[in-house]
Motif scaffolding. Structure first.
Motif, PDB file in Angstrom:
ATOM      1  N   VAL A  89      10.755 -14.705   0.766  1.00 51.83           N
ATOM      2  CA  VAL A  89       8.527 -14.148   1.108  1.00 51.83           C
ATOM      3  C   VAL A  89       9.032 -14.433  -0.527  1.00 51.83           C
ATOM      4  N   GLN A  90       7.995 -14.453  -0.934  1.00 45.79           N
ATOM      5  CA  GLN A  90       7.989 -14.339  -2.459  1.00 45.79           C
ATOM      6  C   GLN A  90       6.492 -14.109  -2.596  1.00 45.79           C
ATOM      7  N   HIS A  91       5.802 -12.900  -3.534  1.00 44.30           N
ATOM      8  CA  HIS A  91       4.943 -12.516  -4.221  1.00 44.30           C
ATOM      9  C   HIS A  91       4.352 -11.913  -3.159  1.00 44.30           C
ATOM     10  N   VAL A  92       4.497 -11.832  -1.865  1.00 46.56           N
ATOM     11  CA  VAL A  92       2.973 -11.063  -0.354  1.00 46.56           C
ATOM     12  C   VAL A  92       2.618 -10.021  -0.349  1.00 46.56           C
ATOM     13  N   ASN A  93       1.168 -10.322  -1.188  1.00 50.08           N
ATOM     14  CA  ASN A  93       0.081  -8.900  -1.021  1.00 50.08           C
ATOM     15  C   ASN A  93      -0.491  -8.752  -0.034  1.00 50.08           C
ATOM     16  N   LYS A  94      -0.632  -7.715   0.673  1.00 46.76           N
ATOM     17  CA  LYS A  94      -2.074  -7.476   1.329  1.00 46.76           C
ATOM     18  C   LYS A  94      -2.750  -6.425   0.934  1.00 46.76           C
ATOM     19  N   SER A  95      -4.077  -6.485   1.508  1.00 50.69           N
ATOM     20  CA  SER A  95      -5.092  -5.192   1.349  1.00 50.69           C
ATOM     21  C   SER A  95      -6.100  -5.201   2.426  1.00 50.69           C
ATOM     22  N   PHE A  96      -6.226  -3.643   3.260  1.00 47.28           N
ATOM     23  CA  PHE A  96      -7.518  -3.581   4.120  1.00 47.28           C
ATOM     24  C   PHE A  96      -8.503  -3.136   3.359  1.00 47.28           C
ATOM     25  N   GLY A  97      -9.225  -3.710   3.089  1.00 47.22           N
ATOM     26  CA  GLY A  97     -10.767  -3.228   1.858  1.00 47.22           C
ATOM     27  C   GLY A  97      -9.849  -3.353   0.593  1.00 47.22           C
ATOM     28  N   ASN A  98     -10.396  -2.247   0.198  1.00 45.03           N
ATOM     29  CA  ASN A  98      -9.906  -1.458  -0.774  1.00 45.03           C
ATOM     30  C   ASN A  98      -8.083  -0.848  -1.000  1.00 45.03           C
ATOM     31  N   THR A  99      -7.994  -1.169  -0.312  1.00 41.69           N
ATOM     32  CA  THR A  99      -6.810  -0.262  -0.135  1.00 41.69           C
ATOM     33  C   THR A  99      -5.738  -1.391  -0.172  1.00 41.69           C
ATOM     34  N   GLU A 100      -4.649  -1.116  -1.151  1.00 40.83           N
ATOM     35  CA  GLU A 100      -3.709  -2.148  -0.742  1.00 40.83           C
ATOM     36  C   GLU A 100      -2.711  -1.388  -0.204  1.00 40.83           C
ATOM     37  N   VAL A 101      -2.166  -2.550   0.509  1.00 42.05           N
ATOM     38  CA  VAL A 101      -0.551  -1.729   1.778  1.00 42.05           C
ATOM     39  C   VAL A 101       0.468  -2.622   1.045  1.00 42.05           C
ATOM     40  N   LEU A 102       0.738  -3.728   0.699  1.00 44.28           N
ATOM     41  CA  LEU A 102       2.075  -4.377   0.088  1.00 44.28           C
ATOM     42  C   LEU A 102       1.356  -5.366  -1.393  1.00 44.28           C
ATOM     43  N   LYS A 103       2.596  -4.717  -2.248  1.00 45.18           N
ATOM     44  CA  LYS A 103       1.982  -5.488  -3.420  1.00 45.18           C
ATOM     45  C   LYS A 103       3.589  -5.810  -3.980  1.00 45.18           C
ATOM     46  N   ASP A 104       3.349  -7.217  -3.622  1.00 47.85           N
ATOM     47  CA  ASP A 104       3.671  -7.951  -5.114  1.00 47.85           C
ATOM     48  C   ASP A 104       5.231  -8.420  -4.168  1.00 47.85           C
ATOM     49  N   ILE A 105       5.311  -8.651  -2.828  1.00 52.89           N
ATOM     50  CA  ILE A 105       6.330  -7.980  -2.104  1.00 52.89           C
ATOM     51  C   ILE A 105       7.533  -9.241  -2.347  1.00 52.89           C
ATOM     52  N   LYS A 130       5.954  -0.699   5.682  1.00 49.90           N
ATOM     53  CA  LYS A 130       6.962  -1.859   6.350  1.00 49.90           C
ATOM     54  C   LYS A 130       6.196  -2.422   7.672  1.00 49.90           C
ATOM     55  N   THR A 131       5.864  -1.892   8.601  1.00 44.68           N
ATOM     56  CA  THR A 131       5.058  -1.957  10.034  1.00 44.68           C
ATOM     57  C   THR A 131       3.927  -3.913   9.406  1.00 44.68           C
ATOM     58  N   THR A 132       3.291  -2.867   7.944  1.00 42.87           N
ATOM     59  CA  THR A 132       2.025  -4.427   8.107  1.00 42.87           C
ATOM     60  C   THR A 132       3.380  -5.726   7.438  1.00 42.87           C
ATOM     61  N   LEU A 133       4.095  -5.246   6.645  1.00 40.69           N
ATOM     62  CA  LEU A 133       4.985  -7.046   6.183  1.00 40.69           C
ATOM     63  C   LEU A 133       5.442  -7.200   7.239  1.00 40.69           C
ATOM     64  N   LEU A 134       6.100  -6.196   8.829  1.00 37.58           N
ATOM     65  CA  LEU A 134       6.925  -7.485   9.300  1.00 37.58           C
ATOM     66  C   LEU A 134       5.212  -8.168  10.637  1.00 37.58           C
ATOM     67  N   ARG A 135       4.034  -7.245   9.917  1.00 37.12           N
ATOM     68  CA  ARG A 135       3.626  -8.299  11.010  1.00 37.12           C
ATOM     69  C   ARG A 135       2.641  -9.383  10.063  1.00 37.12           C
ATOM     70  N   CYS A 136       2.821  -9.469   9.321  1.00 36.94           N
ATOM     71  CA  CYS A 136       2.157 -10.547   7.601  1.00 36.94           C
ATOM     72  C   CYS A 136       3.576 -11.445   7.954  1.00 36.94           C
ATOM     73  N   LEU A 137       4.695 -11.575   8.624  1.00 35.81           N
ATOM     74  CA  LEU A 137       5.987 -11.921   9.234  1.00 35.81           C
ATOM     75  C   LEU A 137       5.851 -12.914  10.075  1.00 35.81           C
ATOM     76  N   ASN A 138       5.380 -12.069  10.965  1.00 39.68           N
ATOM     77  CA  ASN A 138       4.388 -12.750  12.670  1.00 39.68           C
ATOM     78  C   ASN A 138       3.386 -13.148  12.342  1.00 39.68           C
ATOM     79  N   PHE A 139       2.522 -13.076  11.432  1.00 38.32           N
ATOM     80  CA  PHE A 139       1.134 -13.534  11.531  1.00 38.32           C
ATOM     81  C   PHE A 139       0.444 -13.105  12.893  1.00 38.32           C
ATOM     82  N   LEU A 140       0.823 -11.812  12.253  1.00 42.35           N
ATOM     83  CA  LEU A 140      -0.569 -11.159  13.085  1.00 42.35           C
ATOM     84  C   LEU A 140      -1.337 -10.545  12.244  1.00 42.35           C
ATOM     85  N   GLU A 141      -0.708 -10.720  10.800  1.00 49.61           N
ATOM     86  CA  GLU A 141      -1.932 -10.319  10.063  1.00 49.61           C
ATOM     87  C   GLU A 141      -1.455 -11.183   8.527  1.00 49.61           C
ATOM     88  N   GLN A 142      -2.567 -11.646   8.378  1.00 43.63           N
ATOM     89  CA  GLN A 142      -2.599 -12.985   7.183  1.00 43.63           C
ATOM     90  C   GLN A 142      -2.529 -12.008   5.609  1.00 43.63           C
TER      91      GLN A 142
END
Length: 262
Positions: A6-22, A42-54
């Motif tokens: 996993v390299q430099h993964v980021n995820k935001s919901f609206g203006n809220t950064e939930v994952l920052k350079d993981i 933590k849960t958002t990271l799992l959901r990104c790994l499982n492609f429930l979130e992009q």
């Protein structure tokens, strides 16, 4: 060689950064525990790994295959997303079993749906069904549920439902098995039976990522621990490093709530 990168993964919901350079990697047969306060990502990271979130940015590789690269993500077909999910098995904290199906049927369902997509399914329907049923029975026996295969979820305890959910995730032979707080919905007396199953899988060199608030269990079963705080990886290392000699003050503060300051 790492099974997961996993390299430099980021995820935001609206203006809220939930994952920052993981960024992290996981070797085959190892167990990674994700710890941290609720809302740390933590849960958002799992959901990104499982492609429930992009993810919004970064790269995810399994066995050297790039499953996600934000540079060329674009719009993916649902069939392609399903194929990528097969690399991961996800066990939810609230079981998510189908109430209208027995324990055995819950374990068999996803595998049968996959087989139905193959061109020779109709010609080999009974053979395929019998094979999937045998595999599901073996998994439920492994979970200590050989006498509960015909029971519906409402006839099972929470611990039994979670063990069915673990068997269902294993039925698709994922490269990596993921747990999202697998004991949080259980009474304390049922927690031990689920943790025993997970420990048994670790002893069989099953590659796992576990989001958990069970600190003693994480220290005992993990090969690697990541402490997340405010969407970032604040500290990572082997269990003795993270639990026994944390480098960051925030990690020490978090762990002191579970160890009484020890």
């Amino acid at each position: 060689m790492a099974i997961l990168e996993v390299q430099h993964v980021n995820k935001s919901f609206g203006n809220t950064e939930v994952l920052k350079d993981i960024s992290f990697s996981l070797e085959k047969g190892k167990v990674l525990s994700l710890i941290g306060s609720s809302g740390s990502g933590k849960t958002t990271l799992l959901r990104c790994l499982n492609f429930l979130e992009q993810p919004d940015g970064g790269i995810i590789r399994v066995n050297g295959e790039t499953l996600f690269d934000a540079e060329d993500a674009g719009t993916k077909q649902e069939s392609e997303i399903r194929r990528k999910r097969l690399h991961f098995g996800l066990v939810f904290q609230s079981f998510n079993l189908f109430p209208q199906y027995t324990a055995l049927q819950n374990v068999m369902l996803a595998k049968e749906l996959l087989e139905k997509e193959k061109p020779d399914y109709k010609a080999r329907k009974k053979e395929i069904h019998d094979r999937i049923e045998q595999e599901a029975e073996k998994l439920l026996d492994q979970m200590g549920l050989s006498d509960r295969m015909g029971n519906y979820p409402h006839q099972l305890s929470g611990g039994q439902c979670q063990r069915v959910a673990i068997a269902r995730a294993l039925a698709l032979s994922p490269d990596i098995l993921c747990f999202d707080e697998p004991t949080s919905a259980l009474d304390p007396e049922l927690t031990g039976e689920v943790l025993k199953v997970i420990r048994g899988l670790a002893d069989q060199d099953t590659t796992m990522i576990i989001v958990t608030h069970e600190m003693a269990f994480a220290r005992d079963v993990s090969s690697q621990v990541i402490f997340m705080d405010d969407g970032r990886i604040l500290e990572q290392g082997d269990p003795e490093e993270v639990f026994g000699n944390p480098k960051e003050e925030r990690t020490r503060q978090f762990l002191s709530r579970y160890t009484g300051g020890a």
